[in-house]
Scaffold this motif. Structure first.
Motif, mmCIF file in Angstrom:
data_model
loop_
_atom_site.group_PDB
_atom_site.id
_atom_site.type_symbol
_atom_site.label_atom_id
_atom_site.label_comp_id
_atom_site.label_asym_id
_atom_site.label_seq_id
_atom_site.Cartn_x
_atom_site.Cartn_y
_atom_site.Cartn_z
ATOM 1 N N ILE A 23 40.999 78.029 2.120
ATOM 2 C CA ILE A 23 40.767 79.332 1.494
ATOM 3 C C ILE A 23 41.082 79.253 -0.001
ATOM 4 C CG2 ILE A 23 41.650 81.702 1.311
ATOM 5 C CD1 ILE A 23 42.075 81.589 4.392
ATOM 6 N N PHE A 24 42.245 78.733 -0.329
ATOM 7 C CA PHE A 24 42.748 78.739 -1.706
ATOM 8 C C PHE A 24 41.982 77.791 -2.624
ATOM 9 C CE2 PHE A 24 45.839 77.611 -5.037
ATOM 10 C CZ PHE A 24 46.212 78.879 -5.466
ATOM 11 N N GLU A 25 41.696 76.583 -2.153
ATOM 12 C CA GLU A 25 41.088 75.569 -3.019
ATOM 13 C C GLU A 25 39.564 75.524 -2.955
ATOM 14 O OE1 GLU A 25 44.849 72.430 -2.880
ATOM 15 O OE2 GLU A 25 42.944 71.852 -1.962
ATOM 16 N N GLU A 26 38.969 76.058 -1.891
ATOM 17 C CA GLU A 26 37.517 75.953 -1.736
ATOM 18 C C GLU A 26 36.813 77.309 -1.736
ATOM 19 O OE1 GLU A 26 36.605 73.449 1.643
ATOM 20 O OE2 GLU A 26 38.255 72.096 1.115
ATOM 21 N N ARG A 27 37.296 78.240 -0.935
ATOM 22 C CA ARG A 27 36.612 79.535 -0.841
ATOM 23 C C ARG A 27 36.847 80.409 -2.062
ATOM 24 N NH1 ARG A 27 37.611 81.141 5.412
ATOM 25 N NH2 ARG A 27 36.560 79.350 6.331
ATOM 26 N N ILE A 28 38.020 80.308 -2.686
ATOM 27 C CA ILE A 28 38.261 81.022 -3.941
ATOM 28 C C ILE A 28 37.766 80.089 -5.043
ATOM 29 C CG2 ILE A 28 39.960 82.131 -5.433
ATOM 30 C CD1 ILE A 28 41.701 82.556 -2.912
ATOM 31 N N VAL A 29 36.498 80.230 -5.375
ATOM 32 C CA VAL A 29 35.815 79.287 -6.260
ATOM 33 C C VAL A 29 36.461 79.222 -7.641
ATOM 34 C CG1 VAL A 29 33.584 78.683 -7.278
ATOM 35 C CG2 VAL A 29 33.687 79.600 -4.962
ATOM 36 N N PHE A 30 37.003 80.329 -8.129
ATOM 37 C CA PHE A 30 37.633 80.312 -9.451
ATOM 38 C C PHE A 30 38.818 79.344 -9.491
ATOM 39 C CE2 PHE A 30 40.171 82.132 -12.991
ATOM 40 C CZ PHE A 30 39.240 81.896 -14.003
ATOM 41 N N ASN A 31 39.510 79.164 -8.383
ATOM 42 C CA ASN A 31 40.603 78.184 -8.346
ATOM 43 C C ASN A 31 40.068 76.769 -8.545
ATOM 44 O OD1 ASN A 31 42.415 80.242 -7.976
ATOM 45 N ND2 ASN A 31 42.683 79.900 -5.793
ATOM 46 N N GLN A 32 38.823 76.511 -8.126
ATOM 47 C CA GLN A 32 38.179 75.221 -8.393
ATOM 48 C C GLN A 32 37.930 75.061 -9.891
ATOM 49 O OE1 GLN A 32 34.591 74.674 -6.146
ATOM 50 N NE2 GLN A 32 35.626 74.916 -4.175
ATOM 51 N N VAL A 33 37.486 76.123 -10.545
ATOM 52 C CA VAL A 33 37.252 76.091 -11.991
ATOM 53 C C VAL A 33 38.549 75.729 -12.717
ATOM 54 C CG1 VAL A 33 36.614 77.470 -14.017
ATOM 55 C CG2 VAL A 33 35.329 77.724 -11.881
ATOM 56 N N LEU A 34 39.657 76.314 -12.266
ATOM 57 C CA LEU A 34 40.960 76.031 -12.871
ATOM 58 C C LEU A 34 41.452 74.625 -12.529
ATOM 59 C CD1 LEU A 34 42.822 79.379 -12.076
ATOM 60 C CD2 LEU A 34 41.790 78.701 -14.253
ATOM 61 N N GLY A 35 40.964 74.054 -11.431
ATOM 62 C CA GLY A 35 41.458 72.765 -10.960
ATOM 63 C C GLY A 35 42.792 72.900 -10.253
ATOM 64 N N LEU A 36 43.045 74.045 -9.662
ATOM 65 C CA LEU A 36 44.314 74.349 -9.006
ATOM 66 C C LEU A 36 44.377 73.688 -7.636
ATOM 67 C CD1 LEU A 36 46.826 76.054 -9.649
ATOM 68 C CD2 LEU A 36 45.602 78.034 -8.811
ATOM 69 N N LYS A 37 45.361 72.808 -7.435
ATOM 70 C CA LYS A 37 45.523 72.078 -6.177
ATOM 71 C C LYS A 37 46.925 72.298 -5.619
ATOM 72 C CE LYS A 37 41.558 69.896 -6.103
ATOM 73 N NZ LYS A 37 40.576 70.211 -5.102
ATOM 74 N N ILE A 38 47.011 72.702 -4.372
ATOM 75 C CA ILE A 38 48.303 72.918 -3.711
ATOM 76 C C ILE A 38 48.995 71.575 -3.499
ATOM 77 C CG2 ILE A 38 49.445 73.712 -1.597
ATOM 78 C CD1 ILE A 38 47.089 75.686 -1.254
ATOM 79 N N THR A 39 50.275 71.501 -3.866
ATOM 80 C CA THR A 39 51.053 70.283 -3.624
ATOM 81 C C THR A 39 52.142 70.495 -2.568
ATOM 82 O OG1 THR A 39 52.498 70.793 -5.501
ATOM 83 C CG2 THR A 39 50.615 69.341 -5.925
ATOM 84 N N MET A 52 45.139 68.724 -16.924
ATOM 85 C CA MET A 52 44.500 69.152 -18.168
ATOM 86 C C MET A 52 43.141 68.478 -18.302
ATOM 87 S SD MET A 52 44.806 71.108 -20.639
ATOM 88 C CE MET A 52 44.334 71.448 -22.318
ATOM 89 N N ARG A 53 42.150 69.247 -18.755
ATOM 90 C CA ARG A 53 40.817 68.729 -19.042
ATOM 91 C C ARG A 53 40.248 69.503 -20.227
ATOM 92 N NH1 ARG A 53 40.037 71.785 -14.348
ATOM 93 N NH2 ARG A 53 38.036 72.715 -14.826
ATOM 94 N N PRO A 54 39.247 68.960 -20.887
ATOM 95 C CA PRO A 54 38.694 69.603 -22.089
ATOM 96 C C PRO A 54 38.249 71.051 -21.874
ATOM 97 C CG PRO A 54 37.818 67.383 -21.866
ATOM 98 C CD PRO A 54 38.608 67.658 -20.611
ATOM 99 N N GLU A 55 37.766 71.383 -20.680
ATOM 100 C CA GLU A 55 37.290 72.748 -20.402
ATOM 101 C C GLU A 55 38.408 73.788 -20.415
ATOM 102 O OE1 GLU A 55 34.803 69.647 -18.559
ATOM 103 O OE2 GLU A 55 36.890 70.177 -18.214
ATOM 104 N N LEU A 56 39.655 73.350 -20.341
ATOM 105 C CA LEU A 56 40.785 74.280 -20.280
ATOM 106 C C LEU A 56 41.467 74.484 -21.628
ATOM 107 C CD1 LEU A 56 42.417 73.064 -16.928
ATOM 108 C CD2 LEU A 56 40.645 74.809 -17.267
ATOM 109 N N VAL A 57 40.993 73.812 -22.656
ATOM 110 C CA VAL A 57 41.618 73.901 -23.974
ATOM 111 C C VAL A 57 41.404 75.281 -24.575
ATOM 112 C CG1 VAL A 57 41.535 73.028 -26.356
ATOM 113 C CG2 VAL A 57 41.477 71.431 -24.435
ATOM 114 N N GLY A 58 42.489 75.852 -25.085
ATOM 115 C CA GLY A 58 42.424 77.140 -25.762
ATOM 116 C C GLY A 58 42.541 76.995 -27.264
ATOM 117 N N HIS A 59 43.234 75.953 -27.715
ATOM 118 C CA HIS A 59 43.371 75.693 -29.153
ATOM 119 C C HIS A 59 42.996 74.245 -29.398
ATOM 120 C CE1 HIS A 59 44.869 75.359 -33.175
ATOM 121 N NE2 HIS A 59 45.215 76.643 -33.191
ATOM 122 N N TYR A 60 41.807 74.037 -29.985
ATOM 123 C CA TYR A 60 41.234 72.694 -30.124
ATOM 124 C C TYR A 60 42.075 71.765 -31.005
ATOM 125 C CZ TYR A 60 39.614 74.337 -34.645
ATOM 126 O OH TYR A 60 39.572 74.823 -35.908
ATOM 127 N N ALA A 61 42.757 72.300 -31.998
ATOM 128 C CA ALA A 61 43.507 71.439 -32.916
ATOM 129 C C ALA A 61 44.743 70.827 -32.255
ATOM 130 C CB ALA A 61 43.907 72.214 -34.162
#
Length: 161
Positions: A23-39, A52-61
């Motif tokens: 449910i958390f990692e697959e059906r809630i698709v936005f969690n996939q966008v975030l790359g959120l994985k339960i440990t 961390m990945r380039p798509e998550l950067v908020g401040h490029y510098a």
């Protein structure tokens, strides 16, 4: 005579963990966008990770993670903690029956304190339920860097019925 709730189980059965992760990692698709994985998924505390990945950067510098990723991640973790607490409260039900209880879960209040810049290769998120009522649950969440340093903290309230 005191009527206390029975203690929460130390661990969930594998069917419940698998279902909740799906449910958390697959059906809630936005969690996939975030790359959120339960440990870790325990009745009293849930843990997850975001790499961390380039798509998550908020401040490029500075290659700093976007504050919206932090907020959304902590919100998702608060909801996951509530799911775990509800699952533990209803251990007398079958795992599949408990997983259907989450259909009405929703955020009603969220507060995030950004304490330090989110810079790192990955981030650890945790959440716990402070109070699980019959209609509303209150949670506390943390967002930590790879060194374990607290970067952001949150609190949330979730409708559970």
């Amino acid at each position: 005579m005191s009527h206390k709730n029975p203690p929460a189980p130390a661990e969930f059965e594998p069917e419940f963990v698998t279902g909740l992760k799906q449910i958390f990692e697959e059906r809630i698709v936005f969690n996939q966008v975030l790359g959120l994985k339960i440990t870790s998924l325990l009745p009293e505390r849930v843990l997850a990770r975001i790499d961390m990945r380039p798509e998550l950067v908020g401040h490029y510098a500075y290659n700093r993670i976007h504050g919206g990723v932090i907020s959304a991640g902590l919100d998702a973790m608060g909801g996951l903690a509530v799911m775990a607490a509800i699952g533990a409260r209803h251990m007398d039900e079958a795992p599949e029956q408990r997983l259907h209880r989450f259909a009405k879960l929703g955020t009603i209040d969220l507060r995030i304190d950004y304490l330090r810049p989110g810079i790192g290769s990955h981030f650890e998120l945790s959440a716990e339920v402070l109070r699980l009522g019959s209609r509303v649950a209150s949670t506390r969440m943390e967002f930590r860097g790879p060194d374990g340093k607290l970067l952001s903290a949150g609190s949330g309230a979730y409708i559970v019925s």
